[in-house]
Design a protein around this motif. Structure first.
Motif, PDB file in Angstrom:
ATOM      1  N   LEU A  26       0.845  -1.190   0.000  1.00 55.47           N
ATOM      2  CA  LEU A  26       0.000   0.000   0.000  1.00 55.47           C
ATOM      3  C   LEU A  26       0.882   1.242   0.000  1.00 55.47           C
ATOM      4  O   LEU A  26       1.754   1.404   0.843  1.00 55.47           O
ATOM      5  CB  LEU A  26      -0.895  -0.004   1.239  1.00 55.47           C
ATOM      6  N   ASN A  27       0.666   2.107  -0.975  1.00 61.35           N
ATOM      7  CA  ASN A  27       1.358   3.393  -1.022  1.00 61.35           C
ATOM      8  C   ASN A  27       0.667   4.302  -0.016  1.00 61.35           C
ATOM      9  O   ASN A  27      -0.489   4.677  -0.203  1.00 61.35           O
ATOM     10  CB  ASN A  27       1.294   3.982  -2.431  1.00 61.35           C
ATOM     11  N   THR A  28       1.355   4.639   1.050  1.00 64.26           N
ATOM     12  CA  THR A  28       0.742   5.409   2.140  1.00 64.26           C
ATOM     13  C   THR A  28       0.416   6.842   1.742  1.00 64.26           C
ATOM     14  O   THR A  28      -0.433   7.465   2.351  1.00 64.26           O
ATOM     15  CB  THR A  28       1.644   5.421   3.384  1.00 64.26           C
ATOM     16  N   GLU A  29       1.071   7.368   0.710  1.00 64.95           N
ATOM     17  CA  GLU A  29       0.802   8.737   0.275  1.00 64.95           C
ATOM     18  C   GLU A  29      -0.481   8.837  -0.540  1.00 64.95           C
ATOM     19  O   GLU A  29      -1.257   9.768  -0.369  1.00 64.95           O
ATOM     20  CB  GLU A  29       1.979   9.282  -0.531  1.00 64.95           C
ATOM     21  N   THR A  30      -0.697   7.884  -1.442  1.00 65.47           N
ATOM     22  CA  THR A  30      -1.858   7.947  -2.335  1.00 65.47           C
ATOM     23  C   THR A  30      -2.979   7.000  -1.935  1.00 65.47           C
ATOM     24  O   THR A  30      -4.103   7.152  -2.403  1.00 65.47           O
ATOM     25  CB  THR A  30      -1.446   7.613  -3.781  1.00 65.47           C
ATOM     26  N   GLY A  31      -2.662   5.990  -1.123  1.00 61.73           N
ATOM     27  CA  GLY A  31      -3.666   4.999  -0.757  1.00 61.73           C
ATOM     28  C   GLY A  31      -3.866   3.937  -1.819  1.00 61.73           C
ATOM     29  O   GLY A  31      -4.692   3.050  -1.672  1.00 61.73           O
ATOM     30  N   GLN A  32      -3.105   3.998  -2.902  1.00 64.44           N
ATOM     31  CA  GLN A  32      -3.204   3.038  -4.001  1.00 64.44           C
ATOM     32  C   GLN A  32      -2.312   1.829  -3.715  1.00 64.44           C
ATOM     33  O   GLN A  32      -1.308   1.934  -3.021  1.00 64.44           O
ATOM     34  CB  GLN A  32      -2.736   3.689  -5.309  1.00 64.44           C
ATOM     35  N   ARG A  33      -2.685   0.695  -4.278  1.00 67.03           N
ATOM     36  CA  ARG A  33      -1.862  -0.517  -4.174  1.00 67.03           C
ATOM     37  C   ARG A  33      -0.766  -0.468  -5.236  1.00 67.03           C
ATOM     38  O   ARG A  33      -1.000  -0.060  -6.367  1.00 67.03           O
ATOM     39  CB  ARG A  33      -2.696  -1.779  -4.376  1.00 67.03           C
ATOM     40  N   ILE A  34       0.442  -0.904  -4.861  1.00 62.92           N
ATOM     41  CA  ILE A  34       1.553  -1.011  -5.795  1.00 62.92           C
ATOM     42  C   ILE A  34       1.513  -2.427  -6.355  1.00 62.92           C
ATOM     43  O   ILE A  34       1.649  -3.394  -5.605  1.00 62.92           O
ATOM     44  CB  ILE A  34       2.895  -0.741  -5.089  1.00 62.92           C
ATOM     45  N   PRO A  35       1.296  -2.581  -7.664  1.00 61.74           N
ATOM     46  CA  PRO A  35       1.147  -3.930  -8.222  1.00 61.74           C
ATOM     47  C   PRO A  35       2.420  -4.756  -8.085  1.00 61.74           C
ATOM     48  O   PRO A  35       3.535  -4.228  -8.131  1.00 61.74           O
ATOM     49  CB  PRO A  35       0.818  -3.686  -9.695  1.00 61.74           C
ATOM     50  N   LEU A  36       2.244  -6.054  -7.893  1.00 59.41           N
ATOM     51  CA  LEU A  36       3.364  -6.974  -7.787  1.00 59.41           C
ATOM     52  C   LEU A  36       3.925  -7.271  -9.172  1.00 59.41           C
ATOM     53  O   LEU A  36       3.202  -7.231 -10.172  1.00 59.41           O
ATOM     54  CB  LEU A  36       2.925  -8.266  -7.112  1.00 59.41           C
ATOM     55  N   THR A  37       5.219  -7.598  -9.228  1.00 60.45           N
ATOM     56  CA  THR A  37       5.841  -7.930 -10.509  1.00 60.45           C
ATOM     57  C   THR A  37       5.831  -9.432 -10.778  1.00 60.45           C
ATOM     58  O   THR A  37       6.172  -9.857 -11.868  1.00 60.45           O
ATOM     59  CB  THR A  37       7.298  -7.422 -10.559  1.00 60.45           C
ATOM     60  N   VAL A  38       5.446 -10.231  -9.785  1.00 61.66           N
ATOM     61  CA  VAL A  38       5.352 -11.679  -9.964  1.00 61.66           C
ATOM     62  C   VAL A  38       3.887 -12.087  -9.983  1.00 61.66           C
ATOM     63  O   VAL A  38       3.025 -11.354  -9.511  1.00 61.66           O
ATOM     64  CB  VAL A  38       6.104 -12.442  -8.847  1.00 61.66           C
ATOM     65  N   LYS A  39       3.637 -13.266 -10.555  1.00 65.16           N
ATOM     66  CA  LYS A  39       2.253 -13.753 -10.631  1.00 65.16           C
ATOM     67  C   LYS A  39       2.222 -15.245 -10.328  1.00 65.16           C
ATOM     68  O   LYS A  39       3.258 -15.911 -10.305  1.00 65.16           O
ATOM     69  CB  LYS A  39       1.667 -13.467 -12.010  1.00 65.16           C
ATOM     70  N   LYS A  40       1.040 -15.751 -10.099  1.00 66.14           N
ATOM     71  CA  LYS A  40       0.857 -17.162  -9.814  1.00 66.14           C
ATOM     72  C   LYS A  40       1.433 -17.989 -10.959  1.00 66.14           C
ATOM     73  O   LYS A  40       1.223 -17.692 -12.133  1.00 66.14           O
ATOM     74  CB  LYS A  40      -0.630 -17.474  -9.639  1.00 66.14           C
ATOM     75  N   GLY A  41       2.197 -19.022 -10.596  1.00 66.09           N
ATOM     76  CA  GLY A  41       2.795 -19.903 -11.592  1.00 66.09           C
ATOM     77  C   GLY A  41       4.244 -19.570 -11.926  1.00 66.09           C
ATOM     78  O   GLY A  41       4.935 -20.385 -12.528  1.00 66.09           O
ATOM     79  N   ASP A  42       4.727 -18.373 -11.554  1.00 59.41           N
ATOM     80  CA  ASP A  42       6.119 -18.016 -11.815  1.00 59.41           C
ATOM     81  C   ASP A  42       7.056 -18.909 -11.004  1.00 59.41           C
ATOM     82  O   ASP A  42       6.787 -19.209  -9.850  1.00 59.41           O
ATOM     83  CB  ASP A  42       6.401 -16.559 -11.429  1.00 59.41           C
ATOM     84  N   LYS A  43       8.172 -19.331 -11.624  1.00 57.25           N
ATOM     85  CA  LYS A  43       9.228 -20.042 -10.896  1.00 57.25           C
ATOM     86  C   LYS A  43      10.216 -18.989 -10.427  1.00 57.25           C
ATOM     87  O   LYS A  43      10.625 -18.126 -11.208  1.00 57.25           O
ATOM     88  CB  LYS A  43       9.925 -21.058 -11.794  1.00 57.25           C
ATOM     89  N   VAL A  44      10.589 -19.049  -9.155  1.00 58.86           N
ATOM     90  CA  VAL A  44      11.457 -18.034  -8.572  1.00 58.86           C
ATOM     91  C   VAL A  44      12.622 -18.646  -7.820  1.00 58.86           C
ATOM     92  O   VAL A  44      12.579 -19.812  -7.418  1.00 58.86           O
ATOM     93  CB  VAL A  44      10.671 -17.097  -7.626  1.00 58.86           C
ATOM     94  N   ILE A  45      13.658 -17.840  -7.621  1.00 60.33           N
ATOM     95  CA  ILE A  45      14.804 -18.201  -6.798  1.00 60.33           C
ATOM     96  C   ILE A  45      14.786 -17.281  -5.588  1.00 60.33           C
ATOM     97  O   ILE A  45      14.559 -16.070  -5.720  1.00 60.33           O
ATOM     98  CB  ILE A  45      16.126 -18.020  -7.570  1.00 60.33           C
ATOM     99  N   PHE A  46      15.017 -17.847  -4.394  1.00 60.07           N
ATOM    100  CA  PHE A  46      15.029 -17.060  -3.165  1.00 60.07           C
ATOM    101  C   PHE A  46      16.073 -17.641  -2.228  1.00 60.07           C
ATOM    102  O   PHE A  46      16.501 -18.784  -2.383  1.00 60.07           O
ATOM    103  CB  PHE A  46      13.642 -17.043  -2.506  1.00 60.07           C
ATOM    104  N   SER A  47      16.516 -16.848  -1.256  1.00 58.19           N
ATOM    105  CA  SER A  47      17.534 -17.336  -0.323  1.00 58.19           C
ATOM    106  C   SER A  47      16.919 -18.376   0.612  1.00 58.19           C
ATOM    107  O   SER A  47      15.706 -18.396   0.836  1.00 58.19           O
ATOM    108  CB  SER A  47      18.145 -16.188   0.476  1.00 58.19           C
TER     109      SER A  47
END
Length: 74
Positions: A26-47
């Motif tokens: 949530l962008n606290t200044e505008t109240g708008q949601r910041i969209p995610l860059t990943v989506k369901k089904g994406d394969k990802v690498i994480f620590s």
């Protein structure tokens, strides 16, 4: 001088598939949601220390912030 870490002590990244995503931060200044860059089904690498492990319907899942994702695999 420096610190020597043997190969066995290095943090090895893990991979996974995204099962679900939230609404984004949530962008606290505008109240708008910041969209995610990943989506369901994406394969990802994480620590290996990223996220929080939970068990839902006998399935072990990992809940993490998008900031914990190192890369998306094509």
């Amino acid at each position: 001088s420096g610190i020597f870490l043997p190969e066995s002590s290095k943090d090895k990244p893990k991979t996974g598939t995204i099962e679900a995503v939230g609404d984004g931060a949530l962008n606290t200044e505008t109240g708008q949601r910041i969209p995610l860059t990943v989506k369901k089904g994406d394969k990802v690498i994480f620590s290996s220390y990223a996220g929080t492990e939970v068990e839902i319907n006998d399935a072990e899942l990992l809940i993490m912030s998008e900031d914990d994702i190192l890369a998306v695999i094509d």
